[in-house]
Design a protein around this motif. Structure first.
Motif, PDB file in Angstrom:
ATOM      1  N   GLY A 165      48.652  32.757  35.126  1.00 26.05           N
ATOM      2  CA  GLY A 165      47.408  33.878  34.831  1.00 26.05           C
ATOM      3  C   GLY A 165      46.067  33.563  35.394  1.00 26.05           C
ATOM      4  O   GLY A 165      45.666  34.171  36.317  1.00 26.05           O
ATOM      5  N   LEU A 166      45.731  32.350  35.283  1.00 21.35           N
ATOM      6  CA  LEU A 166      44.638  31.782  35.804  1.00 21.35           C
ATOM      7  C   LEU A 166      44.726  31.461  37.490  1.00 21.35           C
ATOM      8  O   LEU A 166      43.516  31.941  37.941  1.00 21.35           O
ATOM      9  CB  LEU A 166      44.365  30.199  35.289  1.00 21.35           C
ATOM     10  N   SER A 167      45.824  31.387  37.991  1.00 18.82           N
ATOM     11  CA  SER A 167      45.977  31.357  39.524  1.00 18.82           C
ATOM     12  C   SER A 167      45.758  32.976  39.960  1.00 18.82           C
ATOM     13  O   SER A 167      45.031  33.162  41.077  1.00 18.82           O
ATOM     14  CB  SER A 167      47.294  30.936  39.785  1.00 18.82           C
ATOM     15  N   ALA A 168      46.310  33.837  39.406  1.00 18.59           N
ATOM     16  CA  ALA A 168      46.091  35.172  39.593  1.00 18.59           C
ATOM     17  C   ALA A 168      44.535  35.402  39.672  1.00 18.59           C
ATOM     18  O   ALA A 168      44.127  36.147  40.523  1.00 18.59           O
ATOM     19  CB  ALA A 168      46.961  35.993  38.795  1.00 18.59           C
ATOM     20  N   LEU A 169      43.793  35.320  38.586  1.00 20.91           N
ATOM     21  CA  LEU A 169      42.440  35.409  38.494  1.00 20.91           C
ATOM     22  C   LEU A 169      41.567  34.667  39.610  1.00 20.91           C
ATOM     23  O   LEU A 169      40.753  35.474  40.102  1.00 20.91           O
ATOM     24  CB  LEU A 169      42.000  34.935  37.371  1.00 20.91           C
TER      25      LEU A 169
END
Length: 317
Positions: free
Chosen positions: A66-70
Protein backbone atom coordinates in the motif's frame (compact mmCIF):
# COMPACT_ATOMS: atom_id res chain seq x y z
CA UNK A 1 -11.43 -3.59 32.00
CA UNK A 2 -9.26 -6.62 32.75
CA UNK A 3 -7.35 -8.84 30.35
CA UNK A 4 -10.33 -11.14 29.92
CA UNK A 5 -12.49 -8.25 28.70
CA UNK A 6 -9.81 -7.23 26.18
CA UNK A 7 -9.92 -10.57 24.39
CA UNK A 8 -13.10 -9.83 22.36
CA UNK A 9 -11.65 -6.47 21.30
CA UNK A 10 -8.41 -8.03 20.11
CA UNK A 11 -10.30 -10.79 18.32
CA UNK A 12 -12.52 -8.23 16.57
CA UNK A 13 -9.47 -6.21 15.53
CA UNK A 14 -7.74 -9.28 14.11
CA UNK A 15 -10.81 -10.18 12.07
CA UNK A 16 -11.30 -6.59 10.92
CA UNK A 17 -7.67 -6.27 9.86
CA UNK A 18 -7.91 -9.49 7.87
CA UNK A 19 -11.07 -8.20 6.18
CA UNK A 20 -9.12 -5.16 4.98
CA UNK A 21 -6.10 -7.19 3.87
CA UNK A 22 -8.33 -9.52 1.84
CA UNK A 23 -9.77 -6.53 -0.04
CA UNK A 24 -6.51 -4.91 -1.04
CA UNK A 25 -6.18 -4.87 -4.81
CA UNK A 26 -3.16 -6.31 -6.65
CA UNK A 27 -1.72 -2.84 -7.36
CA UNK A 28 -1.62 -2.11 -3.61
CA UNK A 29 -4.60 0.22 -3.39
CA UNK A 30 -7.75 -0.09 -1.37
CA UNK A 31 -10.63 1.36 -3.37
CA UNK A 32 -14.12 2.30 -2.24
CA UNK A 33 -17.02 4.68 -2.93
CA UNK A 34 -18.58 5.33 -6.33
CA UNK A 35 -18.46 9.07 -6.92
CA UNK A 36 -18.43 11.01 -10.18
CA UNK A 37 -14.59 10.84 -10.49
CA UNK A 38 -14.70 7.09 -9.86
CA UNK A 39 -13.61 5.07 -6.84
CA UNK A 40 -11.49 6.61 -4.10
CA UNK A 41 -7.97 5.20 -4.20
CA UNK A 42 -5.31 7.45 -2.62
CA UNK A 43 -7.65 8.72 0.11
CA UNK A 44 -9.10 5.32 0.97
CA UNK A 45 -5.69 3.64 0.86
CA UNK A 46 -4.19 6.23 3.22
CA UNK A 47 -7.09 5.96 5.69
CA UNK A 48 -7.17 2.15 5.63
CA UNK A 49 -3.38 1.86 5.80
CA UNK A 50 -3.19 4.12 8.84
CA UNK A 51 -5.82 2.04 10.62
CA UNK A 52 -4.26 -1.28 9.63
CA UNK A 53 -0.81 -0.24 10.85
CA UNK A 54 -2.26 0.85 14.18
CA UNK A 55 -4.15 -2.38 14.73
CA UNK A 56 -0.89 -4.22 15.54
CA UNK A 57 -2.06 -7.33 13.70
CA UNK A 58 0.99 -7.81 11.50
CA UNK A 59 0.39 -7.80 7.73
CA UNK A 60 3.74 -6.25 6.83
CA UNK A 61 3.47 -7.21 3.14
CA UNK A 62 0.07 -5.54 2.48
CA UNK A 63 1.25 -2.45 4.35
CA UNK A 64 4.43 -2.25 2.26
CA UNK A 65 2.43 -2.77 -0.95
CA UNK A 66 0.00 0.00 0.00
CA UNK A 67 2.80 2.43 0.80
CA UNK A 68 4.45 1.63 -2.52
CA UNK A 69 1.20 2.51 -4.29
CA UNK A 70 0.96 5.81 -2.42
CA UNK A 71 4.57 6.65 -3.17
CA UNK A 72 3.90 6.13 -6.88
CA UNK A 73 0.82 8.38 -6.82
CA UNK A 74 2.35 11.17 -4.73
CA UNK A 75 2.38 14.63 -6.29
CA UNK A 76 4.22 17.79 -5.23
CA UNK A 77 1.08 18.93 -3.40
CA UNK A 78 0.36 15.56 -1.79
CA UNK A 79 -2.45 13.13 -2.56
CA UNK A 80 -6.07 13.34 -3.68
CA UNK A 81 -9.26 11.29 -3.67
CA UNK A 82 -7.84 9.53 -6.72
CA UNK A 83 -5.50 10.38 -9.59
CA UNK A 84 -8.26 12.02 -11.64
CA UNK A 85 -8.81 14.94 -9.27
CA UNK A 86 -6.71 17.57 -7.53
CA UNK A 87 -4.82 16.83 -4.34
CA UNK A 88 -6.52 17.74 -1.08
CA UNK A 89 -5.68 18.33 2.57
CA UNK A 90 -7.56 15.34 3.98
CA UNK A 91 -6.03 12.70 1.69
CA UNK A 92 -2.60 14.24 2.22
CA UNK A 93 -3.07 14.32 6.00
CA UNK A 94 -4.06 10.66 6.27
CA UNK A 95 -1.17 9.61 4.01
CA UNK A 96 1.20 11.64 6.16
CA UNK A 97 -0.17 10.07 9.34
CA UNK A 98 0.40 6.61 7.88
CA UNK A 99 4.00 7.36 6.98
CA UNK A 100 4.58 8.88 10.43
CA UNK A 101 2.99 5.93 12.22
CA UNK A 102 5.38 3.40 10.72
CA UNK A 103 8.37 5.75 10.80
CA UNK A 104 9.08 5.85 7.08
CA UNK A 105 10.31 8.99 5.28
CA UNK A 106 7.78 10.59 2.95
CA UNK A 107 8.48 11.20 -0.75
CA UNK A 108 7.82 14.92 -0.16
CA UNK A 109 8.30 17.32 2.75
CA UNK A 110 5.30 16.65 5.00
CA UNK A 111 5.15 19.98 6.81
CA UNK A 112 5.53 22.09 3.68
CA UNK A 113 2.90 20.03 1.88
CA UNK A 114 0.32 20.26 4.66
CA UNK A 115 0.98 23.90 5.57
CA UNK A 116 0.06 24.88 2.01
CA UNK A 117 -3.56 23.95 2.77
CA UNK A 118 -3.90 26.34 5.71
CA UNK A 119 -6.23 29.28 5.21
CA UNK A 120 -6.00 32.88 6.36
CA UNK A 121 -7.78 32.18 9.68
CA UNK A 122 -5.52 29.25 10.52
CA UNK A 123 -7.75 26.27 9.68
CA UNK A 124 -7.33 23.75 6.87
CA UNK A 125 -8.99 24.16 3.49
CA UNK A 126 -9.82 20.88 1.81
CA UNK A 127 -8.57 22.15 -1.54
CA UNK A 128 -6.12 24.86 -2.51
CA UNK A 129 -7.37 28.36 -3.22
CA UNK A 130 -8.59 27.93 -6.82
CA UNK A 131 -11.90 29.89 -6.98
CA UNK A 132 -13.66 27.12 -8.90
CA UNK A 133 -13.82 25.00 -5.75
CA UNK A 134 -16.11 27.49 -4.00
CA UNK A 135 -17.09 26.25 -0.52
CA UNK A 136 -14.55 23.45 -0.76
CA UNK A 137 -11.73 25.97 -0.13
CA UNK A 138 -13.30 27.16 3.11
CA UNK A 139 -11.68 26.04 6.36
CA UNK A 140 -13.34 22.84 7.61
CA UNK A 141 -13.20 21.38 11.11
CA UNK A 142 -13.12 17.72 10.07
CA UNK A 143 -10.17 18.39 7.76
CA UNK A 144 -8.38 20.75 10.15
CA UNK A 145 -8.29 18.09 12.87
CA UNK A 146 -6.76 15.46 10.58
CA UNK A 147 -4.23 17.92 9.21
CA UNK A 148 -3.32 19.14 12.70
CA UNK A 149 -2.63 15.60 13.88
CA UNK A 150 -0.53 14.95 10.77
CA UNK A 151 1.52 18.08 11.44
CA UNK A 152 2.12 17.08 15.07
CA UNK A 153 3.18 13.59 14.05
CA UNK A 154 5.51 15.08 11.42
CA UNK A 155 7.32 17.28 13.94
CA UNK A 156 5.89 20.62 12.82
CA UNK A 157 6.89 23.84 14.59
CA UNK A 158 5.06 24.51 17.87
CA UNK A 159 3.87 27.91 16.64
CA UNK A 160 2.11 26.30 13.69
CA UNK A 161 0.38 23.79 15.96
CA UNK A 162 -0.65 26.59 18.31
CA UNK A 163 -2.26 28.44 15.42
CA UNK A 164 -4.30 25.37 14.50
CA UNK A 165 -5.27 24.84 18.13
CA UNK A 166 -6.50 28.41 18.40
CA UNK A 167 -8.59 27.92 15.28
CA UNK A 168 -10.10 24.75 16.71
CA UNK A 169 -11.09 26.39 19.99
CA UNK A 170 -12.55 29.47 18.30
CA UNK A 171 -14.59 27.68 15.62
CA UNK A 172 -16.94 25.59 17.71
CA UNK A 173 -20.66 25.34 17.05
CA UNK A 174 -23.50 26.25 19.40
CA UNK A 175 -23.06 22.92 21.23
CA UNK A 176 -19.45 23.75 22.01
CA UNK A 177 -18.11 21.17 19.56
CA UNK A 178 -17.57 21.13 15.78
CA UNK A 179 -19.56 20.69 12.59
CA UNK A 180 -18.49 18.20 9.92
CA UNK A 181 -18.42 19.50 6.36
CA UNK A 182 -17.89 16.23 4.50
CA UNK A 183 -19.92 13.92 6.75
CA UNK A 184 -23.59 13.78 7.63
CA UNK A 185 -22.87 13.59 11.37
CA UNK A 186 -20.74 15.87 13.54
CA UNK A 187 -19.30 13.10 15.69
CA UNK A 188 -16.53 12.49 13.15
CA UNK A 189 -15.23 16.07 13.42
CA UNK A 190 -15.64 16.04 17.21
CA UNK A 191 -13.75 12.77 17.66
CA UNK A 192 -10.80 13.95 15.58
CA UNK A 193 -10.77 17.39 17.19
CA UNK A 194 -10.67 15.89 20.67
CA UNK A 195 -7.70 13.77 19.60
CA UNK A 196 -5.96 16.85 18.16
CA UNK A 197 -6.56 18.92 21.29
CA UNK A 198 -5.30 16.11 23.51
CA UNK A 199 -2.13 15.89 21.42
CA UNK A 200 -1.55 19.65 21.27
CA UNK A 201 -1.72 20.62 24.92
CA UNK A 202 -4.79 18.99 26.43
CA UNK A 203 -8.55 19.17 26.09
CA UNK A 204 -10.06 22.17 27.92
CA UNK A 205 -12.60 21.34 30.61
CA UNK A 206 -15.47 23.12 28.84
CA UNK A 207 -14.84 21.07 25.70
CA UNK A 208 -14.88 17.83 27.70
CA UNK A 209 -18.16 18.87 29.30
CA UNK A 210 -19.65 19.75 25.92
CA UNK A 211 -18.68 16.35 24.53
CA UNK A 212 -20.15 14.57 27.54
CA UNK A 213 -23.42 16.51 27.17
CA UNK A 214 -23.59 15.66 23.50
CA UNK A 215 -23.00 11.98 24.15
CA UNK A 216 -25.76 11.90 26.78
CA UNK A 217 -28.24 13.52 24.39
CA UNK A 218 -27.52 11.33 21.37
CA UNK A 219 -29.74 8.48 20.29
CA UNK A 220 -28.69 5.24 18.63
CA UNK A 221 -26.09 5.69 15.89
CA UNK A 222 -27.30 4.83 12.40
CA UNK A 223 -24.03 3.63 10.85
CA UNK A 224 -20.78 1.92 11.77
CA UNK A 225 -18.80 5.12 11.21
CA UNK A 226 -21.10 6.97 13.61
CA UNK A 227 -20.75 4.25 16.25
CA UNK A 228 -16.97 4.31 15.93
CA UNK A 229 -16.90 8.12 16.13
CA UNK A 230 -19.08 8.17 19.24
CA UNK A 231 -16.87 5.59 20.93
CA UNK A 232 -13.81 7.71 20.11
CA UNK A 233 -15.56 10.79 21.50
CA UNK A 234 -16.44 9.00 24.72
CA UNK A 235 -12.94 7.63 25.22
CA UNK A 236 -11.33 11.03 24.68
CA UNK A 237 -13.85 12.87 26.85
CA UNK A 238 -13.65 10.39 29.71
CA UNK A 239 -17.34 9.52 29.32
CA UNK A 240 -18.97 6.12 29.92
CA UNK A 241 -18.25 4.00 26.88
CA UNK A 242 -19.02 0.34 27.70
CA UNK A 243 -22.37 0.39 25.88
CA UNK A 244 -20.87 2.12 22.83
CA UNK A 245 -18.06 -0.45 22.71
CA UNK A 246 -20.54 -3.32 23.00
CA UNK A 247 -22.68 -1.99 20.14
CA UNK A 248 -19.67 -1.51 17.88
CA UNK A 249 -18.49 -5.07 18.55
CA UNK A 250 -21.99 -6.40 17.92
CA UNK A 251 -22.16 -4.58 14.57
CA UNK A 252 -19.17 -6.50 13.15
CA UNK A 253 -20.25 -8.90 10.44
CA UNK A 254 -19.36 -12.55 10.12
CA UNK A 255 -16.78 -11.79 7.44
CA UNK A 256 -14.89 -9.51 9.86
CA UNK A 257 -15.88 -6.20 8.31
CA UNK A 258 -18.34 -3.57 9.44
CA UNK A 259 -21.36 -2.64 7.26
CA UNK A 260 -21.03 0.23 4.77
CA UNK A 261 -21.96 3.66 6.11
CA UNK A 262 -24.06 6.00 3.96
CA UNK A 263 -22.77 9.24 5.46
CA UNK A 264 -20.23 10.80 3.08
CA UNK A 265 -21.39 14.16 1.70
CA UNK A 266 -20.21 15.87 -1.45
CA UNK A 267 -21.55 19.37 -0.73
CA UNK A 268 -22.44 21.76 -3.51
CA UNK A 269 -19.48 24.00 -4.18
CA UNK A 270 -21.50 27.20 -4.40
CA UNK A 271 -24.36 27.00 -1.90
CA UNK A 272 -25.44 24.87 1.04
CA UNK A 273 -28.42 22.59 0.47
CA UNK A 274 -30.77 20.90 2.91
CA UNK A 275 -30.94 17.80 0.70
CA UNK A 276 -27.36 16.91 -0.11
CA UNK A 277 -27.01 13.30 -1.35
CA UNK A 278 -25.14 10.83 0.82
CA UNK A 279 -22.73 8.17 -0.39
CA UNK A 280 -21.66 4.90 1.19
CA UNK A 281 -18.42 2.96 1.20
CA UNK A 282 -19.87 0.01 -0.66
CA UNK A 283 -17.13 -2.39 0.46
CA UNK A 284 -17.23 -1.07 4.03
CA UNK A 285 -13.51 -0.23 3.97
CA UNK A 286 -13.73 3.19 5.63
CA UNK A 287 -16.31 1.88 8.12
CA UNK A 288 -14.07 -1.03 9.04
CA UNK A 289 -10.95 1.16 9.23
CA UNK A 290 -12.58 3.70 11.55
CA UNK A 291 -13.98 0.89 13.69
CA UNK A 292 -10.44 -0.49 14.04
CA UNK A 293 -9.21 2.94 15.11
CA UNK A 294 -11.93 3.11 17.77
CA UNK A 295 -11.14 -0.38 19.08
CA UNK A 296 -7.45 0.44 19.18
CA UNK A 297 -8.26 3.54 21.26
CA UNK A 298 -10.42 1.42 23.59
CA UNK A 299 -7.56 -1.00 24.14
CA UNK A 300 -5.13 1.83 24.82
CA UNK A 301 -7.54 3.35 27.34
CA UNK A 302 -7.96 0.00 29.09
CA UNK A 303 -4.19 -0.50 29.24
CA UNK A 304 -3.70 2.95 30.80
CA UNK A 305 -6.33 2.24 33.45
CA UNK A 306 -4.78 -1.13 34.19
CA UNK A 307 -1.35 0.45 34.67
CA UNK A 308 -2.81 3.14 36.93
CA UNK A 309 -4.62 0.55 39.02
CA UNK A 310 -1.47 -1.53 39.32
CA UNK A 311 0.43 1.54 40.44
CA UNK A 312 -2.10 2.19 43.20
CA UNK A 313 -1.84 -1.41 44.35
CA UNK A 314 1.96 -1.16 44.52
CA UNK A 315 1.79 2.14 46.44
CA UNK A 316 -0.59 0.68 49.01
CA UNK A 317 1.38 -2.54 49.46
Amino acid sequence: MNEMHMIPIRRAMTRGAQYLVDRQQPDGYWRDYALLPGAGSDWVTAFVGHALSGAACGHAEPIALGLSALEASCRVSGWGYNDKVATDADSSAWATRWYARIGMPMPIDAVDCLAAYLGAEGGARTFASAPRYGRWIQEHADVTAALGLALIESGADAALIARLRQWALSHRNRDGLWTSFWWSFDGYAAALMLEFLAASGGIPRDVIEAAQRELRSMGEAATAMERASLLLMALRAGAPHAALLKRLLQAQRGDGGWPPSRCLKVPDQQAASASEPLFEDGAGLMSTALSLMALQAALACAAQRSEAAQGLIELSA
